[in-house]
Motif scaffolding. Structure first.
Motif, PDB file in Angstrom:
ATOM      1  N   UNK A  21      63.175  42.736  33.171  1.00 34.38           N
ATOM      2  CA  UNK A  21      62.569  41.487  33.627  1.00 34.38           C
ATOM      3  C   UNK A  21      62.797  41.284  35.123  1.00 34.38           C
ATOM      4  N   UNK A  22      64.004  41.660  35.602  1.00 32.22           N
ATOM      5  CA  UNK A  22      64.294  41.520  37.030  1.00 32.22           C
ATOM      6  C   UNK A  22      63.436  42.477  37.858  1.00 32.22           C
ATOM      7  N   UNK A  23      63.233  43.715  37.345  1.00 29.55           N
ATOM      8  CA  UNK A  23      62.380  44.665  38.056  1.00 29.55           C
ATOM      9  C   UNK A  23      60.943  44.178  38.113  1.00 29.55           C
ATOM     10  N   UNK A  24      60.452  43.599  37.012  1.00 32.04           N
ATOM     11  CA  UNK A  24      59.092  43.073  36.981  1.00 32.04           C
ATOM     12  C   UNK A  24      58.936  41.911  37.939  1.00 32.04           C
ATOM     13  N   UNK A  25      59.980  41.079  38.033  1.00 30.78           N
ATOM     14  CA  UNK A  25      59.924  39.917  38.912  1.00 30.78           C
ATOM     15  C   UNK A  25      59.861  40.325  40.377  1.00 30.78           C
ATOM     16  N   UNK A  26      60.492  41.449  40.718  1.00 33.50           N
ATOM     17  CA  UNK A  26      60.538  41.905  42.105  1.00 33.50           C
ATOM     18  C   UNK A  26      59.352  42.787  42.485  1.00 33.50           C
ATOM     19  N   UNK A  27      58.451  43.021  41.548  1.00 31.50           N
ATOM     20  CA  UNK A  27      57.269  43.826  41.847  1.00 31.50           C
ATOM     21  C   UNK A  27      56.302  43.072  42.755  1.00 31.50           C
ATOM     22  N   UNK A  28      55.579  43.786  43.619  1.00 30.00           N
ATOM     23  CA  UNK A  28      54.465  43.138  44.325  1.00 30.00           C
ATOM     24  C   UNK A  28      53.433  42.635  43.309  1.00 30.00           C
ATOM     25  N   UNK A  29      52.841  41.497  43.603  1.00 31.71           N
ATOM     26  CA  UNK A  29      51.887  40.921  42.654  1.00 31.71           C
ATOM     27  C   UNK A  29      50.699  41.836  42.421  1.00 31.71           C
ATOM     28  N   UNK A  30      50.339  42.649  43.408  1.00 29.20           N
ATOM     29  CA  UNK A  30      49.209  43.573  43.242  1.00 29.20           C
ATOM     30  C   UNK A  30      49.478  44.528  42.087  1.00 29.20           C
ATOM     31  N   UNK A  31      50.720  45.016  41.975  1.00 30.22           N
ATOM     32  CA  UNK A  31      51.086  45.919  40.878  1.00 30.22           C
ATOM     33  C   UNK A  31      51.349  45.145  39.592  1.00 30.22           C
ATOM     34  N   UNK A 197      32.563  35.780  45.232  1.00 36.20           N
ATOM     35  CA  UNK A 197      33.570  34.724  45.424  1.00 36.20           C
ATOM     36  C   UNK A 197      34.052  34.091  44.123  1.00 36.20           C
ATOM     37  N   UNK A 198      33.156  33.932  43.145  1.00 35.84           N
ATOM     38  CA  UNK A 198      33.550  33.293  41.887  1.00 35.84           C
ATOM     39  C   UNK A 198      34.580  34.139  41.132  1.00 35.84           C
ATOM     40  N   UNK A 199      34.343  35.457  41.034  1.00 37.32           N
ATOM     41  CA  UNK A 199      35.274  36.344  40.333  1.00 37.32           C
ATOM     42  C   UNK A 199      36.612  36.415  41.065  1.00 37.32           C
ATOM     43  N   UNK A 200      36.562  36.480  42.395  1.00 37.51           N
ATOM     44  CA  UNK A 200      37.803  36.539  43.171  1.00 37.51           C
ATOM     45  C   UNK A 200      38.609  35.267  42.989  1.00 37.51           C
ATOM     46  N   UNK A 201      37.950  34.115  43.081  1.00 39.87           N
ATOM     47  CA  UNK A 201      38.644  32.831  42.919  1.00 39.87           C
ATOM     48  C   UNK A 201      39.253  32.708  41.530  1.00 39.87           C
ATOM     49  N   UNK A 202      38.513  33.156  40.509  1.00 39.53           N
ATOM     50  CA  UNK A 202      39.014  33.075  39.144  1.00 39.53           C
ATOM     51  C   UNK A 202      40.271  33.918  38.966  1.00 39.53           C
ATOM     52  N   UNK A 203      40.259  35.134  39.523  1.00 39.20           N
ATOM     53  CA  UNK A 203      41.430  36.012  39.394  1.00 39.20           C
ATOM     54  C   UNK A 203      42.620  35.459  40.182  1.00 39.20           C
ATOM     55  N   UNK A 204      42.357  34.919  41.370  1.00 39.16           N
ATOM     56  CA  UNK A 204      43.432  34.351  42.182  1.00 39.16           C
ATOM     57  C   UNK A 204      44.040  33.131  41.493  1.00 39.16           C
ATOM     58  N   UNK A 205      43.188  32.326  40.846  1.00 34.61           N
ATOM     59  CA  UNK A 205      43.694  31.161  40.126  1.00 34.61           C
ATOM     60  C   UNK A 205      44.575  31.600  38.955  1.00 34.61           C
ATOM     61  N   UNK A 225      37.342  34.143  51.764  1.00 31.24           N
ATOM     62  CA  UNK A 225      36.658  34.465  53.023  1.00 31.24           C
ATOM     63  C   UNK A 225      37.491  35.395  53.897  1.00 31.24           C
ATOM     64  N   UNK A 226      38.813  35.234  53.881  1.00 30.22           N
ATOM     65  CA  UNK A 226      39.669  36.075  54.721  1.00 30.22           C
ATOM     66  C   UNK A 226      39.749  37.506  54.198  1.00 30.22           C
ATOM     67  N   UNK A 227      39.652  37.684  52.876  1.00 26.69           N
ATOM     68  CA  UNK A 227      39.772  39.030  52.291  1.00 26.69           C
ATOM     69  C   UNK A 227      38.435  39.760  52.222  1.00 26.69           C
ATOM     70  N   UNK A 228      37.315  39.051  52.299  1.00 24.80           N
ATOM     71  CA  UNK A 228      35.973  39.652  52.325  1.00 24.80           C
ATOM     72  C   UNK A 228      35.718  40.571  51.138  1.00 24.80           C
ATOM     73  N   UNK A 229      36.009  40.070  49.939  1.00 24.52           N
ATOM     74  CA  UNK A 229      35.714  40.826  48.726  1.00 24.52           C
ATOM     75  C   UNK A 229      36.784  41.806  48.305  1.00 24.52           C
ATOM     76  N   UNK A 230      37.891  41.872  49.054  1.00 28.09           N
ATOM     77  CA  UNK A 230      38.995  42.778  48.735  1.00 28.09           C
ATOM     78  C   UNK A 230      40.028  41.985  47.932  1.00 28.09           C
ATOM     79  N   UNK A 231      40.035  42.167  46.611  1.00 29.07           N
ATOM     80  CA  UNK A 231      40.938  41.390  45.756  1.00 29.07           C
ATOM     81  C   UNK A 231      42.393  41.761  46.011  1.00 29.07           C
TER      82      UNK A 231
END
Length: 364
Positions: A21-31, A197-205, A225-231
């Motif tokens: 659980x500690x290793x999972x918590x310290x993972x980058x959110x992308x992974x 934008x809709x899919x990106x916003x949904x995933x970020x939420x 807008x800052x990521x320009x489609x790069x999730x």
């Protein structure tokens, strides 16, 4: 003794579940939030629909995934491989290489060929109690395959033919034109589109809710807008902003300005104010060379990137509701000249001033 040498060290008296659980918590959110199944992949409906059928038939062709960064290419093939082989067989059946690091012909002749020629072992019973298709072949994933040399790609072509019965290849790249035609013709092509934008916003939420990070719609819009489609980039920005927010006591709410600072983009207020000085908004025009030069100096003192500033100013002008098509086309030529000059190493302040004066003249 030697067998346990490379095992991760566990503190005495600490349960295994707590360590994991500690290793999972310290993972980058992308992974941490990388899709576990192809059903979790966002906004690539056509690709997911085709790959879903391959899961039922287990007849996987050689594949070529191409598209902009952060659209889910690597995540999709890894999720598919996990669903095909399960956790127990994943390591022995899947070879993942980053071709930007290992792109020479020697890697193809040694590492890839040796793995491709090995006959897969018989299917083992999965330890998690689930049943997986586990077809009788392996998968080699070549990430950033467009960085491979021409000789390496040519050598790979023969390997794909000789060992097609027991090995499938998945080439992942950003620019499909950099893959030689004989190699591309042997693969089924899948184009990954920039996320809407809709899919990106949904995933970020979804990520924000899982991490208990309060975000407003304005913050989500700024992330998109800052990521320009790069999730991948937008999730990284969100994690950085959450750490910045949590560094104070009590935590301060995340603002759109925080996201722009982290992303390295020029704040919208600065770009709009600069555009008003140049006369893009006719209602607030400030004529004269001195006003423009002073504004350019002020912007350069803030340390903003010239290419980033001109990119955002270009978008503002091209999408401006009151400027005519003639005005926009003149300004577009100015930005094209400036982009070429900056790529050649020209002075940033001089070219920002040059663009500013020409835009001012074009809009007058």
């Amino acid at each position: 003794m030697a067998a346990n040498f490379f095992k991760p060290q566990q503190k005495r008296g600490v349960p295994v579940q707590q360590v994991q659980a500690a290793e999972l918590e310290n993972q980058p959110w992308v992974e941490k939030y990388r899709p576990k199944t192809i059903e979790d992949v966002s906004a690539q409906e056509h690709t997911v629909a085709v790959l879903r059928k391959t899961l039922t038939s287990t007849n996987l062709p050689h594949m070529l995934f191409y598209g902009p960064p952060g659209t889910g290419k690597t995540s999709t093939i890894l999720a598919l491989a996990r669903q095909l082989f399960g956790p127990d067989n994943f390591r022995s059946r899947v070879l993942e290489l980053n071709a930007s690091d290992e792109r020479g012909i020697s890697i193809v002749r040694e590492k890839i060929k040796n793995f491709a020629r090995q006959t897969p072992r018989a299917q083992a019973v999965s330890s998690d109690g689930k049943t997986y298709p586990c077809p009788p072949y392996k998968i080699i994933i070549l990430d950033e395959a467009d960085s491979m040399t021409q000789d390496a790609q040519a050598a790979l072509r023969r390997i794909m033919e000789n060992y097609a019965r027991i090995t499938r290849f998945c080439l992942v790249c950003n620019y499909v034109t950099r893959i030689i035609e004989p190699l591309a013709s042997r693969c089924s092509k899948f184009r990954f589109k920039p996320l809407d934008p809709t899919s990106t916003s949904s995933r970020l939420q979804h990520v924000a809710d899982a991490e208990r990070v309060p975000v407003t719609p304005a913050v989500l819009d700024t992330l998109v807008s800052a990521s320009q489609g790069d999730l991948r980039r937008s999730i990284t920005y969100l994690q950085s902003a959450s750490r910045l927010s949590a560094s104070t006591d009590p935590p301060i709410p995340i603002t759109p300005t925080d996201i722009q600072e982290i992303a390295g983009v020029v704040p919208d207020a600065v770009v709009k104010n600069f555009a008003r000085v140049l006369g893009v908004d006719n209602r607030a025009r400030k004529k004269g060379f001195d006003n423009i030069r002073e504004k350019v100096r002020e912007i350069m003192r803030e340390g903003y990137s010239a290419s980033q500033l001109l990119s955002q100013l270009h978008d503002l002008i091209i999408l401006h509701p009151t400027l005519t098509a003639r005005h926009k086309s003149r300004c577009a030529m100015v930005f094209a000249e400036a982009d070429k000059a900056l790529c050649d190493g020209a002075d940033e302040e001089l070219w920002i001033l040059e663009v500013a004066l020409k835009v001012h003249r074009a809009c007058s």
